[in-house]
Scaffold this motif. Structure first.
Motif, PDB file in Angstrom:
ATOM      1  N   ASN A 188       0.805  -1.224   0.000  1.00 18.68           N
ATOM      2  CA  ASN A 188       0.000   0.000   0.000  1.00 18.68           C
ATOM      3  C   ASN A 188       0.840   1.276   0.000  1.00 18.68           C
ATOM      4  O   ASN A 188       0.702   2.121   0.899  1.00 18.68           O
ATOM      5  N   PRO A 189       1.711   1.462  -0.994  1.00 14.17           N
ATOM      6  CA  PRO A 189       2.519   2.688  -1.022  1.00 14.17           C
ATOM      7  C   PRO A 189       1.682   3.953  -1.197  1.00 14.17           C
ATOM      8  O   PRO A 189       2.058   5.017  -0.698  1.00 14.17           O
ATOM      9  N   LEU A 190       0.543   3.841  -1.892  1.00 12.31           N
ATOM     10  CA  LEU A 190      -0.315   5.007  -2.095  1.00 12.31           C
ATOM     11  C   LEU A 190      -0.914   5.491  -0.775  1.00 12.31           C
ATOM     12  O   LEU A 190      -0.983   6.691  -0.502  1.00 12.31           O
ATOM     13  N   GLY A 191      -1.341   4.531   0.046  1.00 12.55           N
ATOM     14  CA  GLY A 191      -1.885   4.895   1.351  1.00 12.55           C
ATOM     15  C   GLY A 191      -0.817   5.346   2.335  1.00 12.55           C
ATOM     16  O   GLY A 191      -1.115   6.052   3.306  1.00 12.55           O
ATOM     17  N   THR A 192       0.421   4.934   2.075  1.00 14.13           N
ATOM     18  CA  THR A 192       1.528   5.290   2.967  1.00 14.13           C
ATOM     19  C   THR A 192       2.042   6.705   2.701  1.00 14.13           C
ATOM     20  O   THR A 192       2.635   7.326   3.584  1.00 14.13           O
ATOM     21  N   MET A 193       1.801   7.210   1.494  1.00 15.82           N
ATOM     22  CA  MET A 193       2.341   8.522   1.114  1.00 15.82           C
ATOM     23  C   MET A 193       2.008   9.649   2.093  1.00 15.82           C
ATOM     24  O   MET A 193       2.917  10.376   2.522  1.00 15.82           O
ATOM     25  N   PRO A 194       0.739   9.849   2.475  1.00 16.06           N
ATOM     26  CA  PRO A 194       0.443  10.958   3.395  1.00 16.06           C
ATOM     27  C   PRO A 194       1.130  10.816   4.745  1.00 16.06           C
ATOM     28  O   PRO A 194       1.599  11.804   5.327  1.00 16.06           O
ATOM     29  N   VAL A 195       1.185   9.564   5.255  1.00 15.70           N
ATOM     30  CA  VAL A 195       1.851   9.332   6.538  1.00 15.70           C
ATOM     31  C   VAL A 195       3.343   9.611   6.412  1.00 15.70           C
ATOM     32  O   VAL A 195       3.959  10.219   7.299  1.00 15.70           O
ATOM     33  N   PHE A 196       3.936   9.178   5.313  1.00 19.94           N
ATOM     34  CA  PHE A 196       5.362   9.407   5.073  1.00 19.94           C
ATOM     35  C   PHE A 196       5.679  10.903   5.022  1.00 19.94           C
ATOM     36  O   PHE A 196       6.662  11.356   5.609  1.00 19.94           O
ATOM     37  N   TYR A 220       8.628  -3.516  -4.520  1.00 17.96           N
ATOM     38  CA  TYR A 220       9.382  -2.593  -3.674  1.00 17.96           C
ATOM     39  C   TYR A 220      10.130  -1.546  -4.494  1.00 17.96           C
ATOM     40  O   TYR A 220      10.352  -0.421  -4.020  1.00 17.96           O
ATOM     41  N   ALA A 221      10.498  -1.886  -5.721  1.00 16.08           N
ATOM     42  CA  ALA A 221      11.076  -0.876  -6.615  1.00 16.08           C
ATOM     43  C   ALA A 221      10.017   0.180  -6.951  1.00 16.08           C
ATOM     44  O   ALA A 221      10.299   1.385  -6.951  1.00 16.08           O
ATOM     45  N   LEU A 222       8.796  -0.286  -7.212  1.00 15.41           N
ATOM     46  CA  LEU A 222       7.689   0.627  -7.491  1.00 15.41           C
ATOM     47  C   LEU A 222       7.335   1.462  -6.251  1.00 15.41           C
ATOM     48  O   LEU A 222       7.033   2.658  -6.363  1.00 15.41           O
ATOM     49  N   THR A 223       7.398   0.829  -5.091  1.00 15.83           N
ATOM     50  CA  THR A 223       7.139   1.537  -3.835  1.00 15.83           C
ATOM     51  C   THR A 223       8.141   2.661  -3.632  1.00 15.83           C
ATOM     52  O   THR A 223       7.786   3.771  -3.212  1.00 15.83           O
ATOM     53  N   TYR A 224       9.400   2.375  -3.939  1.00 17.75           N
ATOM     54  CA  TYR A 224      10.441   3.405  -3.830  1.00 17.75           C
ATOM     55  C   TYR A 224      10.120   4.598  -4.732  1.00 17.75           C
ATOM     56  O   TYR A 224      10.199   5.761  -4.304  1.00 17.75           O
ATOM     57  N   VAL A 225       9.747   4.306  -5.982  1.00 16.38           N
ATOM     58  CA  VAL A 225       9.436   5.375  -6.939  1.00 16.38           C
ATOM     59  C   VAL A 225       8.241   6.200  -6.461  1.00 16.38           C
ATOM     60  O   VAL A 225       8.250   7.436  -6.521  1.00 16.38           O
TER      61      VAL A 225
END
Length: 217
Positions: A20-28, A156-161
């Protein structure tokens, strides 16, 4: 090859949804407020690498863990189905987040948020670990196992991007767009959870029926 493409699709969609990198973005962004681009890049790089290593280790060592703790693969599939179903249900209501942090917790983790909580449990939580172990058990051929490991690396490569571009993506997607995507991913995740649960329950029921009829297991 016929079985490889559907398996690859399941690996990619399930891990992307659980990570869930999209959902993690605001928290990050809230945790890295005040940091420059170089510092954010360092945090994202370390978090994704640590998450990748942890998930690969659990995925590959799944069979050893089953033997060590005397856990059956079918029992683990049933438990994993419940875990993933709960995550998918929360996402379907657009209220899912891997972790919720107060302002004080953000300050505590400010020195090294790349490991905790960004890597564990946000990018590599119990759902992703359970999914990796179950999929490795499902992968009966070497090409399927390779596909699984490559899928984890790609996610995880996509998550990094995605996290590196979070400062631009969050305003672009908006809260409504993020909620829509979260609901769609939650629906996909619930379907995967049901398949996982049924896949573990079916052999158990078959054994129970055979024992009830006095047949050998």
């Amino acid at each position: 090859m016929e079985n490889l493409l559907p398996f690859a699709f399941i690996c990619l969609t399930s891990f992307f949804t659980l990570t869930n990198p999209l959902g993690t973005m605001p928290v990050f962004l809230s945790m890295t407020k005040g940091l420059n681009n170089y510092e954010r890049a360092h945090i994202v790089k370390r978090a994704t690498i640590v998450s990748f290593i942890i998930l690969i280790c659990f995925t590959v060592a799944g069979q050893f863990l089953f033997t060590l703790f005397g856990i059956s693969a079918n029992g683990f599939k049933i438990a994993a189905g419940f875990i993933i179903l709960k995550i998918g249900f929360d996402m379907l209501q657009a209220k899912y987040s891997n972790t919720k942090l107060s302002d004080e917790e953000v300050k505590v983790y400010a020195d090294d948020i790349s490991i905790t909580p960004l890597s564990i449990p946000m990018l590599c939580g119990p759902g992703a670990i359970a999914n990796g172990i179950v999929l490795m058990e499902t992968a009966t051929t070497v090409p399927m196992k390779v596909t699984l490991l490559v899928s984890i690396a790609l996610i995880y490569a996509l998550t990094y991007v995605i996290l590196r571009a979070s400062t631009k993506l969050v305003p672009l997607i908006g809260e409504t767009g993020n909620n829509v995507m979260m609901r769609l991913m939650g629906l996909i995740l619930m379907v995967i959870a049901v398949e996982c649960f049924v896949g573990g329950l079916k052999p158990v029921l078959v054994d129970i029926i055979r024992l009830g009829n006095g047949l050998p297991g």
